[in-house]
Enzyme design. Structure first.
Site, PDB file in Angstrom:
ATOM      1  N   TYR A   1     -17.472  -3.094  30.947  1.00 31.65           N
ATOM      2  CA  TYR A   1     -16.676  -2.587  31.965  1.00 31.65           C
ATOM      3  C   TYR A   1     -16.567  -4.095  32.917  1.00 31.65           C
ATOM      4  O   TYR A   1     -17.582  -4.446  33.395  1.00 31.65           O
ATOM      5  CB  TYR A   1     -16.955  -1.632  32.862  1.00 31.65           C
ATOM      6  CG  TYR A   1     -16.525  -1.602  34.383  1.00 31.65           C
ATOM      7  CD1 TYR A   1     -15.277  -1.474  34.696  1.00 31.65           C
ATOM      8  CD2 TYR A   1     -17.414  -1.877  35.347  1.00 31.65           C
ATOM      9  CE1 TYR A   1     -14.779  -1.633  35.868  1.00 31.65           C
ATOM     10  CE2 TYR A   1     -16.968  -2.030  36.638  1.00 31.65           C
ATOM     11  CZ  TYR A   1     -15.806  -1.726  36.941  1.00 31.65           C
ATOM     12  OH  TYR A   1     -14.971  -1.627  38.249  1.00 31.65           O
TER      13      TYR A   1
ATOM     14  N   ALA B   1      -6.715   8.539  -8.614  1.00 24.94           N
ATOM     15  CA  ALA B   1      -5.445   8.387  -7.910  1.00 24.94           C
ATOM     16  C   ALA B   1      -6.117   8.346  -6.366  1.00 24.94           C
ATOM     17  O   ALA B   1      -6.941   8.692  -5.948  1.00 24.94           O
ATOM     18  CB  ALA B   1      -4.714   9.590  -7.891  1.00 24.94           C
TER      19      ALA B   1
ATOM     20  N   PRO C   1     -10.436  12.825 -16.576  1.00 24.13           N
ATOM     21  CA  PRO C   1     -11.653  12.037 -16.292  1.00 24.13           C
ATOM     22  C   PRO C   1     -11.213  10.419 -16.340  1.00 24.13           C
ATOM     23  O   PRO C   1     -11.874   9.558 -15.655  1.00 24.13           O
ATOM     24  CB  PRO C   1     -12.748  12.271 -17.120  1.00 24.13           C
ATOM     25  CG  PRO C   1     -12.195  12.942 -18.396  1.00 24.13           C
ATOM     26  CD  PRO C   1     -10.981  13.707 -17.667  1.00 24.13           C
TER      27      PRO C   1
ATOM     28  N   GLY D   1      -4.214   7.131  -2.020  1.00 28.19           N
ATOM     29  CA  GLY D   1      -3.157   6.988  -1.261  1.00 28.19           C
ATOM     30  C   GLY D   1      -2.244   8.089  -0.755  1.00 28.19           C
ATOM     31  O   GLY D   1      -3.029   9.147  -0.780  1.00 28.19           O
ATOM     32  N   ASP D   2      -0.936   7.869  -0.373  1.00 29.42           N
ATOM     33  CA  ASP D   2      -0.227   9.051   0.037  1.00 29.42           C
ATOM     34  C   ASP D   2       0.185   9.977  -0.883  1.00 29.42           C
ATOM     35  O   ASP D   2       0.520  11.174  -0.630  1.00 29.42           O
ATOM     36  CB  ASP D   2       1.305   8.394   0.128  1.00 29.42           C
ATOM     37  CG  ASP D   2       1.500   7.488   1.544  1.00 29.42           C
ATOM     38  OD1 ASP D   2      -0.035   7.413   2.173  1.00 29.42           O
ATOM     39  OD2 ASP D   2       2.618   6.821   2.025  1.00 29.42           O
TER      40      ASP D   2
ATOM     41  N   ARG E   1     -12.824  -8.231  -7.810  1.00 31.40           N
ATOM     42  CA  ARG E   1     -13.934  -8.873  -7.160  1.00 31.40           C
ATOM     43  C   ARG E   1     -15.161  -8.372  -7.653  1.00 31.40           C
ATOM     44  O   ARG E   1     -16.433  -8.788  -7.616  1.00 31.40           O
ATOM     45  CB  ARG E   1     -13.902  -8.562  -5.590  1.00 31.40           C
ATOM     46  CG  ARG E   1     -12.869  -9.305  -4.859  1.00 31.40           C
ATOM     47  CD  ARG E   1     -13.174  -9.368  -3.396  1.00 31.40           C
ATOM     48  NE  ARG E   1     -12.727  -7.951  -2.742  1.00 31.40           N
ATOM     49  CZ  ARG E   1     -11.632  -7.654  -2.346  1.00 31.40           C
ATOM     50  NH1 ARG E   1     -10.619  -8.572  -2.537  1.00 31.40           N
ATOM     51  NH2 ARG E   1     -11.349  -6.480  -1.889  1.00 31.40           N
TER      52      ARG E   1
ATOM     53  N   THR F   1      -8.797  12.380 -10.932  1.00 29.02           N
ATOM     54  CA  THR F   1      -7.990  13.599 -11.094  1.00 29.02           C
ATOM     55  C   THR F   1      -8.584  14.673 -11.946  1.00 29.02           C
ATOM     56  O   THR F   1      -9.829  14.512 -12.417  1.00 29.02           O
ATOM     57  CB  THR F   1      -6.646  13.126 -11.541  1.00 29.02           C
ATOM     58  OG1 THR F   1      -6.888  12.482 -12.894  1.00 29.02           O
ATOM     59  CG2 THR F   1      -6.099  11.871 -10.612  1.00 29.02           C
TER      60      THR F   1
ATOM     61  N   CYS G   1       4.799  -1.119   7.054  1.00 27.40           N
ATOM     62  CA  CYS G   1       4.700  -0.609   8.237  1.00 27.40           C
ATOM     63  C   CYS G   1       5.512  -1.592   9.090  1.00 27.40           C
ATOM     64  O   CYS G   1       5.768  -1.297  10.285  1.00 27.40           O
ATOM     65  CB  CYS G   1       3.258  -0.673   8.743  1.00 27.40           C
ATOM     66  SG  CYS G   1       2.061   0.240   7.708  1.00 27.40           S
TER      67      CYS G   1
HETATM   68  P1  FAD Z   1       3.156   2.700  -1.332  1.00 25.27           P
HETATM   69  O1  FAD Z   1       2.634   1.827  -0.390  1.00 25.27           O
HETATM   70  O2  FAD Z   1       4.245   3.550  -1.014  1.00 25.27           O
HETATM   71  O3  FAD Z   1       2.946   2.279  -2.670  1.00 25.27           O
HETATM   72  C1  FAD Z   1       3.652   2.952  -3.688  1.00 25.27           C
HETATM   73  C2  FAD Z   1       4.232   2.079  -4.688  1.00 25.27           C
HETATM   74  O4  FAD Z   1       4.216   2.655  -5.786  1.00 25.27           O
HETATM   75  C3  FAD Z   1       5.640   2.023  -4.102  1.00 25.27           C
HETATM   76  O5  FAD Z   1       5.973   0.315  -4.012  1.00 25.27           O
HETATM   77  C4  FAD Z   1       6.416   2.197  -5.538  1.00 25.27           C
HETATM   78  O6  FAD Z   1       7.570   1.607  -5.769  1.00 25.27           O
HETATM   79  C5  FAD Z   1       5.443   2.240  -6.327  1.00 25.27           C
HETATM   80  N1  FAD Z   1       5.732   3.252  -7.547  1.00 25.27           N
HETATM   81  C6  FAD Z   1       5.762   4.508  -7.328  1.00 25.27           C
HETATM   82  N2  FAD Z   1       6.051   5.306  -8.652  1.00 25.27           N
HETATM   83  C7  FAD Z   1       5.881   4.178  -9.557  1.00 25.27           C
HETATM   84  C8  FAD Z   1       6.068   4.150 -10.796  1.00 25.27           C
HETATM   85  N3  FAD Z   1       6.309   5.411 -11.579  1.00 25.27           N
HETATM   86  N4  FAD Z   1       6.113   2.993 -11.588  1.00 25.27           N
HETATM   87  C9  FAD Z   1       5.856   1.989 -10.888  1.00 25.27           C
HETATM   88  N5  FAD Z   1       5.689   1.836  -9.557  1.00 25.27           N
HETATM   89  C10 FAD Z   1       5.970   2.787  -8.861  1.00 25.27           C
HETATM   90  N6  FAD Z   1       1.140   3.852   7.695  1.00 25.27           N
HETATM   91  C11 FAD Z   1       0.227   3.600   9.001  1.00 25.27           C
HETATM   92  O7  FAD Z   1      -1.049   4.020   8.791  1.00 25.27           O
HETATM   93  N7  FAD Z   1       0.767   2.983  10.184  1.00 25.27           N
HETATM   94  C12 FAD Z   1       2.219   2.479  10.131  1.00 25.27           C
HETATM   95  O8  FAD Z   1       2.431   2.063  11.290  1.00 25.27           O
HETATM   96  C13 FAD Z   1       2.896   2.865   9.197  1.00 25.27           C
HETATM   97  N8  FAD Z   1       3.982   2.487   9.173  1.00 25.27           N
HETATM   98  C14 FAD Z   1       5.096   2.891   8.015  1.00 25.27           C
HETATM   99  C15 FAD Z   1       6.359   2.467   8.337  1.00 25.27           C
HETATM  100  C16 FAD Z   1       7.312   2.668   7.240  1.00 25.27           C
HETATM  101  C17 FAD Z   1       8.804   2.312   7.247  1.00 25.27           C
HETATM  102  C18 FAD Z   1       6.848   3.158   6.130  1.00 25.27           C
HETATM  103  C19 FAD Z   1       7.658   3.652   4.818  1.00 25.27           C
HETATM  104  C20 FAD Z   1       5.635   3.945   5.999  1.00 25.27           C
HETATM  105  C21 FAD Z   1       4.595   3.317   6.962  1.00 25.27           C
HETATM  106  N9  FAD Z   1       3.365   3.831   6.885  1.00 25.27           N
HETATM  107  C22 FAD Z   1       2.378   3.651   7.945  1.00 25.27           C
HETATM  108  C23 FAD Z   1       2.596   4.566   5.682  1.00 25.27           C
HETATM  109  C24 FAD Z   1       2.050   3.446   4.943  1.00 25.27           C
HETATM  110  O9  FAD Z   1       2.613   2.507   4.570  1.00 25.27           O
HETATM  111  C25 FAD Z   1       1.642   4.391   3.519  1.00 25.27           C
HETATM  112  O10 FAD Z   1       0.566   5.182   3.819  1.00 25.27           O
HETATM  113  C26 FAD Z   1       0.874   3.487   2.603  1.00 25.27           C
HETATM  114  O11 FAD Z   1       1.521   2.402   2.192  1.00 25.27           O
HETATM  115  C27 FAD Z   1       0.330   4.427   1.281  1.00 25.27           C
HETATM  116  O12 FAD Z   1       0.110   3.381   0.183  1.00 25.27           O
HETATM  117  P2  FAD Z   1       0.222   3.855  -1.095  1.00 25.27           P
HETATM  118  O13 FAD Z   1      -0.309   2.928  -1.981  1.00 25.27           O
HETATM  119  O14 FAD Z   1      -0.174   5.278  -1.511  1.00 25.27           O
HETATM  120  O15 FAD Z   1       1.825   4.093  -1.404  1.00 25.27           O
END
Ligand code: FAD
Length: 827
Positions: free
Chosen positions: A428, A281, A277, A283-284, A22, A274, A43
């Site tokens: 309310y 990164a 430069p 997410g989780d 975008r 990270t 989720c």
């Molecule tokens: P992800 O969404 O996990 O994506 C990472 C992706 O990277 C994965 O698909 C993986 O296959 C890929 N990957 C990793 N390494 C490599 C590599 N070397 N090469 C290629 N691909 C790679 N959060 C909430 O806020 N509310 C909820 O209700 C909730 N419920 C959840 C329920 C479940 C069952 C799960 C598993 C998670 C839940 N979460 C929830 C957490 C939420 O899904 C994560 O916080 C979010 O998806 C994180 O995003 P991300 O991009 O960091 O990782």
């Protein structure tokens, strides 16, 4: 033209790719995803297992083809990035379908690899019936396994939100579910007092909990998995779900020697850069300083990942985004009918970080108590006692949790204070809120403490500060007090405090409490204005106390854990049981009323209705379940439906013509056929007489009902009830009353217990059956034994303490039996 390469195609990765496009129409964007799908709803995975999400296709927010079509991104699924060459700025990629490997060069690399489920090295963990849950393929495997009729017992290891959601969804599939958690509570994102409510709800829903107990080993035995816990408890399972937590999936970052934190998460700055430069990164997989402690934290939640994705794309394209301020970890989970949510820091985290804090809580209704379906909502806030700045908030309840936690989150994120909560202006109207919303109440209570009008004490402080010298005042009504109170408490209802000041010592520390805190506060104010200075109000009141003591007991005896007393109905706004709504025509809310209250309320309303009208009655008295059936039959009204949910009984009754159902001839036969005996006494001789008559009547073909009430109830006590949780008065009565029919004394010439022995010997000599065998004969002859619900409540004799096969009922049950009886006796 720039090339942006993204690792990971779900929340953070796909979000970054879309926003990049975008902002930069020219760039080449390549997104690698190891799995088969991108942008799927992780989720939603537990709800697909439970059949709540019925269509598998609904898990896919967007397909790879559609993503490419809309965003012109080169999406490569089933491609794993296996290494990063930082000097030459390329990633080495493996095509998992073909096995081919190749390099992809980048100007900027974005890592969003997420977090992987933790799988500790527990013996037997590689058993094929043990699953983790992260991806669609994981849930496919789980669904395949639980679809087999052989899979009926599940063990979920881990009480975080994924574990709880899986436990609920497996239960939805009618499985026997056991949840094991190494900590002493589920949902570590809320404090113990709030988790106690969640745990009781789970038990109410039939989930067995083993807390403070880890898994020692898994063993395959005769086709099943034997799960052995550290305590030695063994559980048989057809399937095990591991939901112990997640760990940043950062092997490639580690191998590329990017700076990582202690738990392996990638360290980034406010632009998500990270230690390299050219590599960002999100997410989780990242850690970032907590807005509260400034220590790095990982927060594996979808909201932060998506928001970070939006920011990082801007930072890449324009060179700068609004600096990231970190996350306060706002989360929410549905656990059966309950919702539990948290934002900011918990008490435990604050203590660990050595941050001084104060806390207040409220148990309010989700909306105005007088408007139907107001349900209980427990909330608490944690804040700086000096400045009033909010640190955290938690909410557990049946409705309205989500909007309250979002309000707290918004204030906390913006540095809000307790004053903000008191000032909060909500939308309310009675169906939605109260004129003083629970959020306001939290603010008011905290203000009262800050202004010196009130001093509060939490359950943890209460446990520590209870001494023989403390004078505890229970400010509830005598009726509530009799149903359970804090040990040693003196019942002085808040309306009587002014006239009973002479009973309250001036020279002892005083703790006041009520059901939820409001009447306790009123009492505290009266005392303070009469010169009492060492007075504290126990926040959360008896409801909190009850939930916690039940849970602490369950921790010691997980197998005997009792059904919760936490009812979804809030009663009056001050926590007292709600009186019947006399003006209700189609709805009677008799929640909180004890037998015969619900039946009397039902009758009163029914009297004002015309035949054919429908009446919906809600009650929480367990005996009402049976009573309403009897009452309807007896009065010629038609019971349309009867359901019990969340401890609340809901009956729909159609007003009949006012005659007893059945034809007059049937009725006449019934009258001649029956015999009913009220057993009021627990004198051995009187009870013997009652059984002699009951057995005699049964022998003549009569339908006999014995209704045991007050002292007579003790005849039905079993000596081996197992562990039964009782309130103070219940324990007192329990000690004083006979332990069952073998312990009864004679009404006359008892001689300190000698009389009954002589009587038993005499009966043996005369070949008269002993009481126990008379009871057995009566059971075999089909004599109906009914325990009076109201007497059970008063005497503190809970259902597990009654002999098997005894029914529980109230006046209506008795009246039905009596109306069908030609003989009615009171013994
Ligand atoms: P992800 O969404 O996990 O994506 C990472 C992706 O990277 C994965 O698909 C993986 O296959 C890929 N990957 C990793 N390494 C490599 C590599 N070397 N090469 C290629 N691909 C790679 N959060 C909430 O806020 N509310 C909820 O209700 C909730 N419920 C959840 C329920 C479940 C069952 C799960 C598993 C998670 C839940 N979460 C929830 C957490 C939420 O899904 C994560 O916080 C979010 O998806 C994180 O995003 P991300 O991009 O960091 O990782």
């Amino acid at each position: 033209m720039k090339t942006y390469v993204i690792v990971g195609g779900v929340a953070g990765g796909a979000g970054t790719a879309a926003r990049l496009r975008r902002l930069d129409e020219e760039a080449r964007i390549v997104m690698f995803e190891r799995g088969e799908h991108i942008s799927y709803a992780n989720c939603g995975l537990p709800y697909y297992a439970g059949g709540v999400i019925t269509e598998r296709s609904r898990l896919f927010v967007v397909t790879a083809d559609r993503f490419t079509e809309v965003f012109n991104v080169d999406v490569k699924t089933r491609h794993e990035v296996i290494s990063i060459n930082r000097e030459e700025q390329f990633v080495h990629v493996k095509d998992l379908e073909t096995g081919n490997e190749f390099d992809e060069y980048y100007d900027t690399l974005v890592l969003s690899p997420g977090a992987a489920p933790v799988r500790p090295r527990i013996p037997g963990i590689d058993d094929p019936a043990i699953f983790s849950l992260r991806s669609v393929s994981d849930i496919d495997a789980i669904v395949q396994k639980i679809s087999s009729p052989q899979t009926s017992r599940a063990v979920v290891v881990g009480g975080g939100f994924i574990g709880l959601e899986m436990a609920e969804n497996l239960k939805e599939r009618q499985m026997k579910v056991t949840l094991v958690e190494a900590l002493d509570q589920v949902m570590n994102v809320i404090d113990y007092d709030m988790a106690a409510v969640v745990q009781q709800h789970m038990r109410d829903k039939g989930v067995q909990l083993y807390l403070k107990d880890g898994v020692k080993s898994f063993e395959r035995e005769k086709g099943i998995v034997k799960v052995t816990l550290s305590s030695g408890t063994e559980i048989e399972a057809d399937i095990v779900i591991l939901a112990i937590g997640v760990r940043p999936d950062t092997k490639i970052a580690h191998d590329a020697q990017l700076a990582l934190g202690k738990n392996g998460a990638i360290t980034v700055d406010a632009q998500f850069t990270t230690s390299d430069p050219h590599i960002k990164a999100v997410g989780d997989a990242i850690e970032y300083p907590s807005p509260f402690t400034k220590n790095p934290v990982t927060v594996p939640l979808a909201g932060p990942a998506n928001k970070q994705a939006r920011l990082v794309a801007e930072s890449i394209v324009t060179g700068k985004c609004r600096p990231y301020t970190g996350t306060i970890a706002t989360s929410i989970a549905k656990i059966f009918d309950l919702t539990a949510a948290s934002t900011g820091m918990t008490g435990k985290q604050l203590r660990l970080a050595e941050i001084p804090f104060a806390e207040v809580q409220t148990h309010a209704g989700s909306h105005a108590g007088y408007y139907p379906n107001s349900l209980q909502l427990a909330m608490k806030i944690l804040y700086d006692p000096q400045t009033g700045k909010l640190y955290g908030g938690q909410a557990v309840g049946y409705a309205g949790v989500d909007k309250r936690i979002d309000v707290l989150a918004a204030y906390i994120k913006k540095g809000g204070t307790i004053e903000d909560l008191a000032d909060f202006e909500q939308a309310y109207a009675p169906p939605f809120s109260s004129a003083k919303d629970p959020i306001n109440m939290l603010g008011f209570i905290a203000q009262n403490v800050a202004d010196g009008y009130s001093s509060t004490i939490t359950w943890e402080e209460l446990n520590q500060s209870l001494s023989d010298n403390t004078f505890i005042i229970d400010a509830r009504t005598p009726e509530e007090f009799d149903l359970g109170a804090l040990p040693g408490a003196v019942n002085i209802p808040h309306t009587e405090v002014r006239s009973r000041l002479s009973e309250i010592p001036q020279d002892r520390p005083i703790i006041v409490y009520c059901a939820m805190g409001i009447r306790g506060y009123l009492t505290e104010r009266i005392l303070r204005q009469h010169g009492y200075t060492d007075v504290k109000n126990f926040v959360g009141g008896y409801k909190t106390w009850k939930a916690i003591t039940n849970e602490l007991d369950a921790l010691e005896h997980p197998k005997d854990a009792q059904i919760s007393l936490f009812t979804p109905n809030p009663g009056e706004e001050d926590g007292s049981p709600r009186p019947a709504q006399s003006d209700a025509i189609t709805l009677v809310d008799a929640c909180g009323l004890q037998c015969p209250g619900p039946i009397l309320t039902l009758k009163k309303t029914m009297d004002s209705m015309t035949p054919g009208d429908l009446l919906r009655v809600l009650a929480t008295d367990p005996g009402f379940n049976r009573d309403v059936q009897s009452w309807s039959k007896l009065t010629g009204n038609h019971l349309v439906s009867l359901e019990t949910k969340d401890g609340k009984i809901e009956a729909v009754i159609e007003k009949g013509a006012g005659k007893v159902s059945g034809t007059s001839s049937q009725k006449a036969v019934a009258v001649q056929d029956g015999a009913s005996i009220i057993v009021f006494s627990n004198d051995m001789d009187r009870v013997l007489a009652a059984f002699v008559l009951a057995n005699g009547a049964a022998a003549t073909g009569r339908k006999v009902t014995m209704f045991f009430t007050f002292w007579g109830l003790t005849v039905l006590r079993t000596k081996k009830p197992g562990k039964v949780k009782k309130d103070f008065m219940g324990s007192m009565f329990g000690m004083m009353l006979p332990k069952g029919m073998d312990d009864l004394s004679l009404s006359q010439i008892n001689f300190g217990g000698m009389g009954p022995k002589l009587m038993k010997r005499r009966m043996k000599q005369k070949h008269v059956d002993q009481l126990r065998s008379m009871y057995a004969q009566a059971r075999m002859a089909g004599v109906r034994m009914v325990a009076c619900q109201m007497s059970m409540d008063i005497m503190g004799i809970p259902a597990p303490e009654l002999l098997d096969g005894v029914e529980i009922g109230g006046v209506a049950t008795y009246m039905e039996a009596a109306s069908e009886s030609g003989v009615n006796l009171f013994i």
